[in-house]
Design an enzyme around this catalytic site. Structure first.
Site, PDB file in Angstrom:
ATOM      1  N   ARG A   1     -13.148  19.198  12.071  1.00  0.00           N
ATOM      2  CA  ARG A   1     -14.241  18.457  11.418  1.00  0.00           C
ATOM      3  C   ARG A   1     -14.089  18.379   9.898  1.00  0.00           C
ATOM      4  NH1 ARG A   1     -16.617  21.240  15.481  1.00  0.00           N
ATOM      5  NH2 ARG A   1     -17.244  19.916  17.204  1.00  0.00           N
TER       6      ARG A   1
ATOM      7  N   LYS B   1     -10.310   6.041   1.264  1.00  0.00           N
ATOM      8  CA  LYS B   1     -10.233   5.309   2.535  1.00  0.00           C
ATOM      9  C   LYS B   1      -9.031   5.828   3.304  1.00  0.00           C
ATOM     10  CE  LYS B   1     -12.030   0.658   1.821  1.00  0.00           C
ATOM     11  NZ  LYS B   1     -11.615  -0.759   1.883  1.00  0.00           N
TER      12      LYS B   1
ATOM     13  N   GLU C   1      -0.943  -5.263  -5.862  1.00  0.00           N
ATOM     14  CA  GLU C   1      -2.273  -4.652  -6.033  1.00  0.00           C
ATOM     15  C   GLU C   1      -2.609  -4.501  -7.527  1.00  0.00           C
ATOM     16  OE1 GLU C   1      -3.988  -4.302  -3.294  1.00  0.00           O
ATOM     17  OE2 GLU C   1      -2.697  -3.566  -1.670  1.00  0.00           O
TER      18      GLU C   1
ATOM     19  N   LYS D   1      -9.702   1.259 -10.203  1.00  0.00           N
ATOM     20  CA  LYS D   1     -10.126   1.602  -8.841  1.00  0.00           C
ATOM     21  C   LYS D   1     -11.209   2.687  -8.875  1.00  0.00           C
ATOM     22  CE  LYS D   1      -9.167   2.094  -4.162  1.00  0.00           C
ATOM     23  NZ  LYS D   1      -8.195   1.960  -3.095  1.00  0.00           N
TER      24      LYS D   1
ATOM     25  N   GLU E   1     -18.103   1.252   0.263  1.00  0.00           N
ATOM     26  CA  GLU E   1     -17.934  -0.199   0.385  1.00  0.00           C
ATOM     27  C   GLU E   1     -19.121  -0.873   1.050  1.00  0.00           C
ATOM     28  OE1 GLU E   1     -13.908  -1.572   0.937  1.00  0.00           O
ATOM     29  OE2 GLU E   1     -14.635  -3.339   1.994  1.00  0.00           O
TER      30      GLU E   1
ATOM     31  N   ARG F   1     -17.212  -2.602  -3.821  1.00  0.00           N
ATOM     32  CA  ARG F   1     -15.845  -2.120  -3.586  1.00  0.00           C
ATOM     33  C   ARG F   1     -14.985  -3.151  -2.862  1.00  0.00           C
ATOM     34  NH1 ARG F   1     -13.734   3.780  -1.325  1.00  0.00           N
ATOM     35  NH2 ARG F   1     -11.546   3.127  -1.197  1.00  0.00           N
TER      36      ARG F   1
ATOM     37  N   ASN G   1     -10.416  -6.199  -2.096  1.00  0.00           N
ATOM     38  CA  ASN G   1      -9.784  -6.909  -0.976  1.00  0.00           C
ATOM     39  C   ASN G   1      -9.404  -8.344  -1.324  1.00  0.00           C
ATOM     40  OD1 ASN G   1      -9.935  -4.696   0.680  1.00  0.00           O
ATOM     41  ND2 ASN G   1     -11.972  -5.227   1.439  1.00  0.00           N
TER      42      ASN G   1
ATOM     43  N   HIS H   1      -6.801 -10.099   0.688  1.00  0.00           N
ATOM     44  CA  HIS H   1      -6.520  -9.251   1.847  1.00  0.00           C
ATOM     45  C   HIS H   1      -6.921  -9.877   3.175  1.00  0.00           C
ATOM     46  CE1 HIS H   1      -5.512  -6.266  -1.097  1.00  0.00           C
ATOM     47  NE2 HIS H   1      -5.338  -5.306  -0.199  1.00  0.00           N
TER      48      HIS H   1
ATOM     49  N   HIS I   1      -4.169  -9.827   5.675  1.00  0.00           N
ATOM     50  CA  HIS I   1      -4.245  -9.112   6.962  1.00  0.00           C
ATOM     51  C   HIS I   1      -3.877 -10.034   8.115  1.00  0.00           C
ATOM     52  CE1 HIS I   1      -7.120  -5.707   5.504  1.00  0.00           C
ATOM     53  NE2 HIS I   1      -5.872  -5.512   5.149  1.00  0.00           N
TER      54      HIS I   1
ATOM     55  N   HIS J   1       2.818  -4.859   3.117  1.00  0.00           N
ATOM     56  CA  HIS J   1       1.398  -5.092   2.811  1.00  0.00           C
ATOM     57  C   HIS J   1       1.241  -5.905   1.517  1.00  0.00           C
ATOM     58  CE1 HIS J   1      -2.880  -4.374   2.516  1.00  0.00           C
ATOM     59  NE2 HIS J   1      -2.720  -3.820   1.324  1.00  0.00           N
TER      60      HIS J   1
HETATM   61  N1  LIG Z   1      -6.450   3.526   1.840  1.00  0.00           N
HETATM   62  C1  LIG Z   1      -6.442   2.483   1.054  1.00  0.00           C
HETATM   63  O1  LIG Z   1      -7.352   2.281   0.264  1.00  0.00           O
HETATM   64  C2  LIG Z   1      -5.264   1.558   1.101  1.00  0.00           C
HETATM   65  C3  LIG Z   1      -5.059   0.656   0.056  1.00  0.00           C
HETATM   66  C4  LIG Z   1      -3.898  -0.121   0.074  1.00  0.00           C
HETATM   67  C5  LIG Z   1      -2.986   0.015   1.104  1.00  0.00           C
HETATM   68  N2  LIG Z   1      -3.233   0.905   2.112  1.00  0.00           N
HETATM   69  C6  LIG Z   1      -2.281   1.085   3.198  1.00  0.00           C
HETATM   70  O2  LIG Z   1      -1.053   1.538   2.661  1.00  0.00           O
HETATM   71  C7  LIG Z   1       0.005   1.150   3.519  1.00  0.00           C
HETATM   72  C8  LIG Z   1       1.123   0.583   2.707  1.00  0.00           C
HETATM   73  O3  LIG Z   1       1.573   1.574   1.833  1.00  0.00           O
HETATM   74  P1  LIG Z   1       3.038   1.541   1.201  1.00  0.00           P
HETATM   75  O4  LIG Z   1       3.253   0.191   0.663  1.00  0.00           O
HETATM   76  O5  LIG Z   1       3.148   2.713   0.326  1.00  0.00           O
HETATM   77  O6  LIG Z   1       3.991   1.638   2.494  1.00  0.00           O
HETATM   78  P2  LIG Z   1       4.755   2.877   3.182  1.00  0.00           P
HETATM   79  O7  LIG Z   1       3.924   4.066   3.214  1.00  0.00           O
HETATM   80  O8  LIG Z   1       5.260   2.344   4.473  1.00  0.00           O
HETATM   81  O9  LIG Z   1       5.986   3.137   2.202  1.00  0.00           O
HETATM   82  C9  LIG Z   1       6.937   2.132   2.009  1.00  0.00           C
HETATM   83  C10 LIG Z   1       8.359   2.615   2.313  1.00  0.00           C
HETATM   84  O10 LIG Z   1       8.825   3.383   1.198  1.00  0.00           O
HETATM   85  C11 LIG Z   1       9.305   4.651   1.665  1.00  0.00           C
HETATM   86  N3  LIG Z   1       9.093   5.565   0.549  1.00  0.00           N
HETATM   87  C12 LIG Z   1       7.945   6.124   0.150  1.00  0.00           C
HETATM   88  N4  LIG Z   1       8.128   6.768  -1.013  1.00  0.00           N
HETATM   89  C13 LIG Z   1       9.412   6.617  -1.352  1.00  0.00           C
HETATM   90  C14 LIG Z   1      10.190   7.036  -2.455  1.00  0.00           C
HETATM   91  N5  LIG Z   1       9.642   7.681  -3.486  1.00  0.00           N
HETATM   92  N6  LIG Z   1      11.512   6.731  -2.470  1.00  0.00           N
HETATM   93  C15 LIG Z   1      12.065   6.007  -1.454  1.00  0.00           C
HETATM   94  N7  LIG Z   1      11.375   5.558  -0.405  1.00  0.00           N
HETATM   95  C16 LIG Z   1      10.054   5.861  -0.355  1.00  0.00           C
HETATM   96  C17 LIG Z   1       8.499   4.910   2.898  1.00  0.00           C
HETATM   97  O11 LIG Z   1       9.107   5.882   3.708  1.00  0.00           O
HETATM   98  C18 LIG Z   1       8.483   3.518   3.514  1.00  0.00           C
HETATM   99  O12 LIG Z   1       9.694   3.256   4.162  1.00  0.00           O
HETATM  100  C19 LIG Z   1      -0.582   0.173   4.512  1.00  0.00           C
HETATM  101  O13 LIG Z   1      -0.745   0.839   5.736  1.00  0.00           O
HETATM  102  C20 LIG Z   1      -1.939  -0.178   3.918  1.00  0.00           C
HETATM  103  O14 LIG Z   1      -2.891  -0.493   4.889  1.00  0.00           O
HETATM  104  C21 LIG Z   1      -4.343   1.672   2.122  1.00  0.00           C
HETATM  105 ZN   LIG Z   2      -4.063  -3.636  -0.258  1.00  0.00          ZN
END
Ligand SMILES: NC(=O)c1ccc[n+]([C@@H]2O[C@H](COP(=O)([O-])OP(=O)(O)OC[C@H]3O[C@@H](n4cnc5c(N)ncnc54)[C@H](O)[C@@H]3O)[C@@H](O)[C@H]2O)c1
Ligand SMILES: [Zn+2]
Length: 388
Positions: free
Chosen positions: A145, A167, A209, A251, A261, A265, A269, A272, A276, A289
Site C-alpha cells: 500500500r 504520475k 516536451e 512542470k 490534474e 495540469r 498534454n 498528446h 497518443h 513518445h
Molecule cells: N509520468 C509522466 O508524467 C510522463 C510524462 C511523459 C512521458 N511519460 C512516459 O514516459 C515514457 C517515455 O519515456 P522515455 O522517452 O524516457 O522512454 P524509455 O524509458 O523507453 O527510454 C528510452 C530508451 O533509452 C534507453 N535509455 C534510458 N536511459 C539511457 C541512457 N542514459 N543511456 C542510454 N540509453 C538509455 C532506455 O533503455 C530506452 O531504450 C512513456 O511511457 C510515457 O508515457 C510519462
Molecule cells: Zn509526454
C-alpha cells in the site's frame, strides 16, 4: 504555490558553472507534506549523500532495465551504500521498451520485492527513462500500500517531464497510461552526465516536451530554445543544465497548483491527444513518445490556427523548431482520419464524453484546455494531415 530554485552550494554562482563542478541546482516541488527536491547537475551520482539522505529504511530495490543496468547500476549501488553499511540493495532488471510497460512486467517488480521480503520501510529506486519511472513509481505506490520512492531519470524525456509530478502507471492494450496512480517521490536526482550515452533519437524525443513548456506557458523559454536549439542538438552540457532546470520549474509550478490534474495540469498534454492516437495506432515503440507528441503539437497548432486563435507565424515557429530538433512534423503515412477518431474516442470516453483538447490561443506562450471548439476545425486538421 511556491517553487523555489536554490543552489545547494554557494548561492550567486552561475548554474552552468556549478553544474559542471558537481554542485546540484535544486528545484523544490511544493506539495505540502509531499514536497520534494529535484537535484540537477553533472556528476551527482558520485555524491552519495544526496541519495542517502532520502533513504529511510535499510532495504532498497533498484528497478532498471537491460540497457541502463550495464551503464549505471553499479554506480547507483555505490552511491546508495558508500559509507552506509546498514543498507542492502536488491535490483530487478526488466526488459527494455514501451511494450513492456504492462502488468506482466510490473509483476516482476512485485515478485522481486516479495521474494526479497522487503518491508514497508523499504525504498524503490527507478533508474532509467520514463518507462521505468512510470512502472517503478506505480509499483512503489501499491507495494504494501505504498513504500518510499526515488527517481533517477536517465533520458531527457524523464529528466524534463515524466519523473516530476508523481504520475505513475502502465499501459493497457486499448490505450496508454490507463492504469496508474498519483504518487510523489522522496526526491528526483538528475545526473546530467547520464545523457552522454543516450541515442540521438531519444535525445530529440525529450526535446518535444521541452518545446511544449515554451508553447503552453513560457514564451521567453521558447525564444531561448529557438536561439539555442543547435547547442542542445550538440549536447552542450550548460544548455542542457538550463533546459532541464527551466523545464522542471515549469512542470513543478503547474503540478503544485493542480497535483491531480483536475484542470490546469492538463496543459502539459499539448499535442498528446493526437500523439497518443499515433502511439496507440502504430503499436507502442515504433514511434517514440516525443516523436508522436511533436507531430501532435503541429496538429494542435494547425487546428488552433484554423480556429483563428493564433497567428500563422506561431505555426511556422513550431514547425521550424521541431524540424531543427529533427522531430517529425506530420503523423506517419499509415494514419487515417478514422484511426485518429477511434483512438480519440477512448480519450473522450475517459473524459465524460467531451473531447477536451489543449490548443494554443493568444500570443506565443498561451494555451487553453477546452471542449468548446468548432468540430469542423478538428475535421479539417485531421483531413489535412491524413491521406485517407
Ligand atoms: N509520468 C509522466 O508524467 C510522463 C510524462 C511523459 C512521458 N511519460 C512516459 O514516459 C515514457 C517515455 O519515456 P522515455 O522517452 O524516457 O522512454 P524509455 O524509458 O523507453 O527510454 C528510452 C530508451 O533509452 C534507453 N535509455 C534510458 N536511459 C539511457 C541512457 N542514459 N543511456 C542510454 N540509453 C538509455 C532506455 O533503455 C530506452 O531504450 C512513456 O511511457 C510515457 O508515457 C510519462
Ligand atoms: Zn509526454
Amino acid at each position: 504555490m511556491k517553487v523555489s530554485t536554490t543552489l545547494a552550494a554557494t548561492p550567486g554562482m552561475e548554474t552552468s558553472k556549478l553544474s559542471s563542478r558537481g554542485f546540484p541546482t535544486v528545484v523544490d516541488v511544493d506539495l505540502g507534506d509531499r514536497s520534494y527536491p529535484i537535484y540537477i547537475g553533472s556528476g551527482l551520482l558520485n555524491q552519495s549523500d544526496l541519495l542517502q539522505r532520502h533513504i529511510h529504511g535499510k532495504r532498497v530495490l533498484v528497478v532498471t532495465n537491460t540497457t541502463v543496468a550495464p551503464l549505471y547500476l553499479d554506480k547507483v549501488v555505490s552511491a546508495l551504500t558508500n559509507g552506509n553499511p546498514n543498507v542492502t540493495v536488491e535490483n530487478v532488471i526488466l526488459p527494455d521498451g514501451e511494450k513492456y510497460k504492462d502488468t506482466d512486467t510490473l509483476m516482476k517488480v512485485f515478485d522481486k520485492a516479495i521474494e526479497s521480503q522487503l518491508d514497508r520501510q523499504c525504498t524503490f529506486v527507478a533508474l532509467g527513462g520514463g518507462v521505468i519511472g512510470d512502472m517503478c513509481g506505480y509499483a512503489a505506490s501499491s507495494f504494501l500500500r505504498g513504500v518510499n520512492f526515488i527517481q533517477i531519470p536517465t533520458t531527457v524525456m524523464a529528466q524534463v517531464d515524466s519523473s516530476v509530478g508523481g504520475k505513475t502507471g502502465i499501459n493497457h492494450r486499448l490505450g496508454k497510461n490507463l492504469i496508474g496512480a498519483f504518487y510523489q517521490p522522496q526526491c528526483v536526482l538528475i545526473d546530467t552526465d547520464t545523457l552522454n550515452t543516450l541515442p540521438d533519437r531519444e535525445l530529440a524525443s525529450g526535446l518535444a516536451e521541452v518545446i511544449k513548456y515554451g508553447l503552453i506557458r513560457d514564451a521567453p523559454f521558447f525564444e531561448w530554445q529557438e536561439k539555442n536549439i543547435q547547442a542542445l542538438m550538440s549536447r552542450d552540457p550548460d544548455a542542457f543544465a538550463y533546459t532541464i532546470k527551466r523545464s522542471c520549474e515549469n512542470k513543478a509550478e503547474v503540478v503544485s497548483q493542480d497535483e491531480k490534474e483536475t484542470g490546469l495540469r492538463a496543459i502539459g498534454n499539448l499535442g498528446h491527444t493526437f500523439g497518443h492516437a499515433i502511439e496507440t495506432s502504430c503499436g507502442y515503440g515504433h514511434w517514440l513518445h516525443g516523436e508522436a507528441v511533436a507531430a501532435g503539437t503541429v496538429m494542435a497548432a494547425d487546428m488552433s490556427y484554423r480556429l483563428g486563435w493564433i497567428d500563422e507565424s506561431v505555426v511556422e515557429r513550431v514547425n521550424n523548431i521541431l524540424k531543427q530538433a529533427k522531430l517529425p512534423t506530420t503523423p506517419p503515412e499509415m494514419m487515417t482520419v478514422d484511426m485518429f477518431k477511434s483512438a480519440m474516442a477512448i480519450d473522450k470516453k475517459v473524459a465524460d464524453g467531451i473531447l477536451r483538447l489543449i490548443l494554443l490561443k493568444g500570443p506565443l506562450g498561451s494555451c487553453v484546455i477546452t471542449g468548446d471548439y468548432d468540430r469542423k476545425a478538428l475535421d479539417e486538421t485531421l483531413r489535412a494531415f491524413c491521406k485517407s
